[in-house]
Structure formats: C-alpha cells, structure tokens
Write a protein that holds these residues in place. Structure first.
Motif, PDB file in Angstrom:
ATOM      1  N   HIS A 300       0.836  -1.209   0.000  1.00  0.00           N
ATOM      2  CA  HIS A 300       0.000   0.000   0.000  1.00  0.00           C
ATOM      3  C   HIS A 300       0.866   1.253   0.000  1.00  0.00           C
ATOM      4  O   HIS A 300       1.950   1.280   0.565  1.00  0.00           O
ATOM      5  CB  HIS A 300      -0.953   0.008   1.207  1.00  0.00           C
ATOM      6  N   GLY A 301       0.360   2.281  -0.648  1.00  0.00           N
ATOM      7  CA  GLY A 301       1.044   3.563  -0.707  1.00  0.00           C
ATOM      8  C   GLY A 301       0.307   4.660   0.033  1.00  0.00           C
ATOM      9  O   GLY A 301       0.751   5.801   0.071  1.00  0.00           O
ATOM     10  N   PHE A 302      -0.862   4.302   0.618  1.00  0.00           N
ATOM     11  CA  PHE A 302      -1.648   5.240   1.421  1.00  0.00           C
ATOM     12  C   PHE A 302      -1.869   4.623   2.797  1.00  0.00           C
ATOM     13  O   PHE A 302      -1.794   3.404   2.969  1.00  0.00           O
ATOM     14  CB  PHE A 302      -3.002   5.529   0.753  1.00  0.00           C
ATOM     15  N   ALA A 303      -2.147   5.456   3.779  1.00  0.00           N
ATOM     16  CA  ALA A 303      -2.415   4.984   5.139  1.00  0.00           C
ATOM     17  C   ALA A 303      -3.447   5.904   5.781  1.00  0.00           C
ATOM     18  O   ALA A 303      -3.732   6.988   5.268  1.00  0.00           O
ATOM     19  CB  ALA A 303      -1.132   4.957   5.958  1.00  0.00           C
ATOM     20  N   ILE A 304      -3.992   5.466   6.936  1.00  0.00           N
ATOM     21  CA  ILE A 304      -4.977   6.303   7.626  1.00  0.00           C
ATOM     22  C   ILE A 304      -4.288   7.115   8.718  1.00  0.00           C
ATOM     23  O   ILE A 304      -3.266   6.714   9.267  1.00  0.00           O
ATOM     24  CB  ILE A 304      -6.146   5.462   8.188  1.00  0.00           C
ATOM     25  N   ASN A 305      -4.857   8.268   9.019  1.00  0.00           N
ATOM     26  CA  ASN A 305      -4.262   9.211   9.976  1.00  0.00           C
ATOM     27  C   ASN A 305      -4.328   8.631  11.396  1.00  0.00           C
ATOM     28  O   ASN A 305      -5.415   8.361  11.913  1.00  0.00           O
ATOM     29  CB  ASN A 305      -5.026  10.539   9.902  1.00  0.00           C
ATOM     30  N   ARG A 306      -3.157   8.456  12.013  1.00  0.00           N
ATOM     31  CA  ARG A 306      -3.127   7.820  13.336  1.00  0.00           C
ATOM     32  C   ARG A 306      -3.720   8.719  14.421  1.00  0.00           C
ATOM     33  O   ARG A 306      -4.462   8.249  15.290  1.00  0.00           O
ATOM     34  CB  ARG A 306      -1.695   7.417  13.706  1.00  0.00           C
ATOM     35  N   GLU A 307      -3.399  10.007  14.402  1.00  0.00           N
ATOM     36  CA  GLU A 307      -3.893  10.924  15.433  1.00  0.00           C
ATOM     37  C   GLU A 307      -5.420  10.978  15.419  1.00  0.00           C
ATOM     38  O   GLU A 307      -6.067  10.927  16.470  1.00  0.00           O
ATOM     39  CB  GLU A 307      -3.317  12.335  15.234  1.00  0.00           C
ATOM     40  N   GLU A 308      -6.002  11.053  14.226  1.00  0.00           N
ATOM     41  CA  GLU A 308      -7.460  11.096  14.114  1.00  0.00           C
ATOM     42  C   GLU A 308      -8.083   9.766  14.566  1.00  0.00           C
ATOM     43  O   GLU A 308      -9.166   9.750  15.169  1.00  0.00           O
ATOM     44  CB  GLU A 308      -7.873  11.393  12.670  1.00  0.00           C
ATOM     45  N   THR A 309      -7.387   8.660  14.293  1.00  0.00           N
ATOM     46  CA  THR A 309      -7.893   7.349  14.710  1.00  0.00           C
ATOM     47  C   THR A 309      -7.882   7.232  16.232  1.00  0.00           C
ATOM     48  O   THR A 309      -8.859   6.761  16.842  1.00  0.00           O
ATOM     49  CB  THR A 309      -7.045   6.217  14.086  1.00  0.00           C
ATOM     50  N   GLU A 310      -6.787   7.671  16.849  1.00  0.00           N
ATOM     51  CA  GLU A 310      -6.676   7.610  18.311  1.00  0.00           C
ATOM     52  C   GLU A 310      -7.716   8.499  18.993  1.00  0.00           C
ATOM     53  O   GLU A 310      -8.194   8.180  20.081  1.00  0.00           O
ATOM     54  CB  GLU A 310      -5.267   8.021  18.743  1.00  0.00           C
ATOM     55  N   ALA A 311      -8.075   9.599  18.343  1.00  0.00           N
ATOM     56  CA  ALA A 311      -9.030  10.551  18.930  1.00  0.00           C
ATOM     57  C   ALA A 311     -10.486  10.160  18.692  1.00  0.00           C
ATOM     58  O   ALA A 311     -11.393  10.754  19.273  1.00  0.00           O
ATOM     59  CB  ALA A 311      -8.775  11.947  18.360  1.00  0.00           C
ATOM     60  N   HIS A 312     -10.717   9.145  17.851  1.00  0.00           N
ATOM     61  CA  HIS A 312     -12.082   8.747  17.487  1.00  0.00           C
ATOM     62  C   HIS A 312     -12.688   7.897  18.600  1.00  0.00           C
ATOM     63  O   HIS A 312     -12.143   6.868  18.989  1.00  0.00           O
ATOM     64  CB  HIS A 312     -12.051   7.962  16.175  1.00  0.00           C
ATOM     65  N   ASN A 313     -13.842   8.308  19.098  1.00  0.00           N
ATOM     66  CA  ASN A 313     -14.474   7.615  20.233  1.00  0.00           C
ATOM     67  C   ASN A 313     -14.936   6.202  19.906  1.00  0.00           C
ATOM     68  O   ASN A 313     -15.022   5.358  20.810  1.00  0.00           O
ATOM     69  CB  ASN A 313     -15.672   8.426  20.742  1.00  0.00           C
ATOM     70  N   ASP A 314     -15.237   5.941  18.635  1.00  0.00           N
ATOM     71  CA  ASP A 314     -15.824   4.647  18.272  1.00  0.00           C
ATOM     72  C   ASP A 314     -14.810   3.669  17.664  1.00  0.00           C
ATOM     73  O   ASP A 314     -15.182   2.556  17.290  1.00  0.00           O
ATOM     74  CB  ASP A 314     -16.967   4.849  17.268  1.00  0.00           C
ATOM     75  N   ILE A 315     -13.555   4.077  17.549  1.00  0.00           N
ATOM     76  CA  ILE A 315     -12.551   3.254  16.873  1.00  0.00           C
ATOM     77  C   ILE A 315     -11.448   2.836  17.841  1.00  0.00           C
ATOM     78  O   ILE A 315     -10.951   3.644  18.627  1.00  0.00           O
ATOM     79  CB  ILE A 315     -11.904   4.015  15.687  1.00  0.00           C
ATOM     80  N   GLU A 316     -11.051   1.573  17.747  1.00  0.00           N
ATOM     81  CA  GLU A 316      -9.914   1.061  18.513  1.00  0.00           C
ATOM     82  C   GLU A 316      -8.837   0.606  17.536  1.00  0.00           C
ATOM     83  O   GLU A 316      -9.133  -0.099  16.563  1.00  0.00           O
ATOM     84  CB  GLU A 316     -10.360  -0.122  19.381  1.00  0.00           C
ATOM     85  N   ILE A 317      -7.591   1.032  17.771  1.00  0.00           N
ATOM     86  CA  ILE A 317      -6.479   0.541  16.955  1.00  0.00           C
ATOM     87  C   ILE A 317      -6.112  -0.856  17.446  1.00  0.00           C
ATOM     88  O   ILE A 317      -5.805  -1.057  18.620  1.00  0.00           O
ATOM     89  CB  ILE A 317      -5.262   1.486  17.043  1.00  0.00           C
ATOM     90  N   THR A 318      -6.157  -1.838  16.547  1.00  0.00           N
ATOM     91  CA  THR A 318      -5.891  -3.231  16.927  1.00  0.00           C
ATOM     92  C   THR A 318      -4.500  -3.705  16.506  1.00  0.00           C
ATOM     93  O   THR A 318      -3.958  -4.647  17.102  1.00  0.00           O
ATOM     94  CB  THR A 318      -6.927  -4.165  16.288  1.00  0.00           C
ATOM     95  N   HIS A 319      -3.941  -3.079  15.465  1.00  0.00           N
ATOM     96  CA  HIS A 319      -2.627  -3.490  14.953  1.00  0.00           C
ATOM     97  C   HIS A 319      -1.815  -2.250  14.582  1.00  0.00           C
ATOM     98  O   HIS A 319      -2.377  -1.270  14.066  1.00  0.00           O
ATOM     99  CB  HIS A 319      -2.772  -4.354  13.694  1.00  0.00           C
ATOM    100  N   VAL A 320      -0.507  -2.303  14.821  1.00  0.00           N
ATOM    101  CA  VAL A 320       0.394  -1.234  14.383  1.00  0.00           C
ATOM    102  C   VAL A 320       1.587  -1.832  13.646  1.00  0.00           C
ATOM    103  O   VAL A 320       2.028  -2.943  13.953  1.00  0.00           O
ATOM    104  CB  VAL A 320       0.896  -0.353  15.556  1.00  0.00           C
ATOM    105  N   HIS A 321       2.080  -1.085  12.667  1.00  0.00           N
ATOM    106  CA  HIS A 321       3.278  -1.482  11.923  1.00  0.00           C
ATOM    107  C   HIS A 321       4.491  -1.109  12.771  1.00  0.00           C
ATOM    108  O   HIS A 321       4.640   0.040  13.187  1.00  0.00           O
ATOM    109  CB  HIS A 321       3.301  -0.750  10.577  1.00  0.00           C
ATOM    110  N   LEU A 322       5.355  -2.075  13.045  1.00  0.00           N
ATOM    111  CA  LEU A 322       6.457  -1.846  13.981  1.00  0.00           C
ATOM    112  C   LEU A 322       7.613  -1.045  13.395  1.00  0.00           C
ATOM    113  O   LEU A 322       8.454  -0.543  14.131  1.00  0.00           O
ATOM    114  CB  LEU A 322       6.972  -3.195  14.525  1.00  0.00           C
ATOM    115  N   ASN A 323       7.664  -0.896  12.067  1.00  0.00           N
ATOM    116  CA  ASN A 323       8.751  -0.106  11.478  1.00  0.00           C
ATOM    117  C   ASN A 323       8.516   1.392  11.612  1.00  0.00           C
ATOM    118  O   ASN A 323       9.467   2.161  11.777  1.00  0.00           O
ATOM    119  CB  ASN A 323       8.930  -0.453   9.996  1.00  0.00           C
ATOM    120  N   ASP A 324       7.254   1.824  11.506  1.00  0.00           N
ATOM    121  CA  ASP A 324       6.994   3.269  11.487  1.00  0.00           C
ATOM    122  C   ASP A 324       5.771   3.686  12.311  1.00  0.00           C
ATOM    123  O   ASP A 324       5.346   4.842  12.242  1.00  0.00           O
ATOM    124  CB  ASP A 324       6.837   3.763  10.040  1.00  0.00           C
TER     125      ASP A 324
END
Length: 366
Positions: A300-324
């Motif tokens: 993939h060459g696109f990604a979703i905004n992490r700050e906006e995801t963390e601030a979203h009340n209805d969304i939980e981050i389940t996986h993170v890429h360990l390189n970046d």
C-alpha cells in the motif's frame, strides 16, 4: 540459451534522474508511479495483483523469472503492473510445475520489462526521495520527448483506479450450498482472498466497485467484505457511502487494505499518501489485542491518519506497523466492523494473519 542482442533501456524519474538497463524483449515506453517490493519470492502474484495497477515495479530480489510462471498462481486475469524493473532477468527457468517462462508470460500480457538495472541504487533513491512518477523506455535517444510525456502523467494523489480493475458485472465464487453468504465489493480483489473465504464455508458474490447497498443487500448476505485495490481511497465516494450504510445497519463488515482505508474514511478519518509505502512479504505488525507479533505481506502507498484514529471515540487501533508506527488494523467498538492495512491472504507471503478470515466468520456467527 542462444545469445540475444538486447536493446539499451532507461528509467527516467519525474525529477529528471536517469538509470540505465536493457530491455527484456518488448520495445517502447511504459509510464506509472515507480515503487519497490522487497519480497524474495512470489513475483507472479505481485505482477497480477490489481493493487499494483499503474505502477512500475522495482523488484529488490536479485533474480526474477528463475522459476517461470504457473497459471494457478495468478491473482487476477492479467498482469496489472505498468512495467517491471529488475537486476537479473532469467530467460531460462527450472521449476517442474511451471507452465511457461516469465519472458513468454510478459509477451502474452504485452508487458514492458527492463533488467540489468542497478536496483540497489534505484531503491535507495526512492527511499530517500519518495515514490514518484517515472517512465521505462527503449527510446533512449528521446529523453526530451519522454520528459514531456511524463509531465502529463497524473499524480497518484487523488487518482481513482478501482474502476480500471474492478469487475464490470457481478459474479459468484465458491460453493452455492455453503453455510455463509458474503457480498464482496471488488475494488481490485485478489483471487486468494476469495479462496480463503470459500475455504471457510462461504459462498461469495463479487460486485463492481461502484455498487450500491441495495445491490449487495439483494444477495441477502450474512457478511460484507471490502477488498484491496489500487489508487487513492478518497475519490471512492460510492464505496465510502456503501461502508457507511453497512456500518449504520451494524452488519458484519471486514476490509483489507483499500477496503480498510474506505472504512476509515466512512468514519471521518482521513488518509494520506505515504513517502514510499509498504511493499513486501516480511513487514512486522504488532497485534495490540493479543500482544503477539505477525510477519505480514503488505502492499500500500496510502495509510490512515493515526492521530485522528486515536481521537475517534468509536474506533480502537488493533494493529500497528512496527517499522513506522502506522495504523495496521482497526475495529469499531460499537459495531460489527474491523479492517487491516495488510494482506492476511498473503499470496505471496507468510500465513501469520489468516486467522482474520476466521475472525470474520466468527463475527458473522455472532
């Protein structure tokens, strides 16, 4: 093998940088965004993956073509890369199960490829300067003309490409007597995703990229799937509206790669173009739910905004890429919806993440 006289060829990057090589056979020019894949195997699956539509692929593995091609290993009905750039191209192959050489495979699909390129230098340059548009060509004496043509090639930002690779008409995959029915939106779907769903007792109906909720709902599915695919997710207004509708009705929903980005956009989370993207079969991901690491296949060459995801009340981050530390997976806290930014179906790659298909079936059962 008889010695062949091979024409000189070049790669011209959008910033004017030139790398030289030799043509594999087909002459002419091919334009696209230059990117690289670090996988040591699986070149046929990579070349036929619809997510790579419009991209000039640099393979970092030193030898390409050494095990030929096999009809069963395709991920779509044709070669999807715009062209290939490699170091050593094998005209001979040594694999008992192969159907034909990679040279013949490219000739069959009218694909331009060049070899004898200093791919280490080229990949280092992309890593430092970012993915950009480029042209590969055997017309080495027409630099100015190639520069003018290259300037007309649109940027990947804002480019909708799912319409170029999606099915034109709905079709079925699997056993019609299977326990579960899944409606899949084809944004550039890989065959191995369909194989994985069918292997879990699912009958799948695959729909064109711009299908409406009513189209999918008429199949009376138990779950909904949003596929991988090429291009910028933001122009996919039909797919985003479809995701919103499925989420609002709390239907089981699973998204992979472009489908993951569409689910994020449906929740008001923005996406952005990465510097040079993730493309390979050994990307490390941490599952924050289980605490276990996964080695994953990514493209993939696109990604979703992490700050906006963390601030979203209805969304939980389940996986993170360990390189970046980019977001590699999310789930909705109050809805039956989850997605990942990598390829659990591999093809090529490891099988660390195939459990996600089981998770989708479990969500349907609930």
């Amino acid at each position: 093998m008889k010695y062949k006289q091979r024409k000189k060829a070049l790669i011209l990057l959008a910033d004017g940088t030139i790398f030289y090589g030799k043509s594999i056979g087909k002459e002419g020019s091919a334009f696209g965004e230059v990117c690289f894949n670090t996988g040591t195997t699986g070149y046929q699956e990579i070349f036929t993956d619809p997510s790579y539509y419009g991209q000039l692929m640099v393979t970092t593995n030193a030898h390409i073509g050494n095990y030929g091609t096999k009809e069963a290993d395709v991920e779509s009905d044709s070669v999807k890369i715009a062209g290939l750039i490699c170091k050593n191209f094998s005209f001979e192959y040594s694999r008992p199960g192969a159907d034909m050489s990679l040279e013949d495979f490219f000739e069959k699909h009218n694909t331009l490829a060049i070899s004898d390129v200093d791919t280490r230098a080229l990949v280092s340059y992309i890593r430092d300067n970012g993915a950009m548009n480029a042209v590969i060509s055997t017309e080495v004496d027409k630099i100015d003309e190639l520069k003018a043509q290259l300037a007309e090639v649109p940027s990947m930002v804002g480019l909708e490409l799912s319409s170029k690779v999606s099915t034109k008409e709905p079709y079925y995959f699997g056993d019609e007597n299977a326990t579960y029915k899944i409606a899949a939106l084809d944004l550039g779907i890989k065959k191995n995703i369909l194989r994985n769903l069918a292997a879990r007792d699912a009958y799948i109906k695959v729909f064109p990229y711009n299908s409406k909720f009513e189209d999918l709902e008429a199949f009376n599915p138990d779950g909904y799937f949003l596929s991988n695919g090429p291009g910028d997710p933001e122009p996919l207004s039909d797919a985003i509206a479809l995701a919103k509708e499925i989420i609002s009705r709390d239907k089981p929903l699973f998204g992979i790669c472009l489908g993951h980005q569409v689910i994020a956009l449906a929740n008001g989370i923005s996406t952005y173009k990465m510097h040079h993207g993730h493309r390979g079969i050994n990307h490390p991901v941490m599952n924050l739910v289980t605490g276990k690491g996964e080695i994953t296949s990514q493209n993939h060459g696109f990604a979703i905004n992490r700050e906006e995801t963390e601030a979203h009340n209805d969304i939980e981050i389940t996986h993170v890429h360990l390189n970046d530390d980019t977001v590699a997976g999310i789930k909705m806290k109050n809805k039956n919806c989850f997605s990942v930014q990598y390829h659990p179906e591999a093809g090529p790659g490891p099988n660390d993440a195939v459990y996600l298909f089981d998770q989708f079936i479990e969500n349907i059962q609930k």
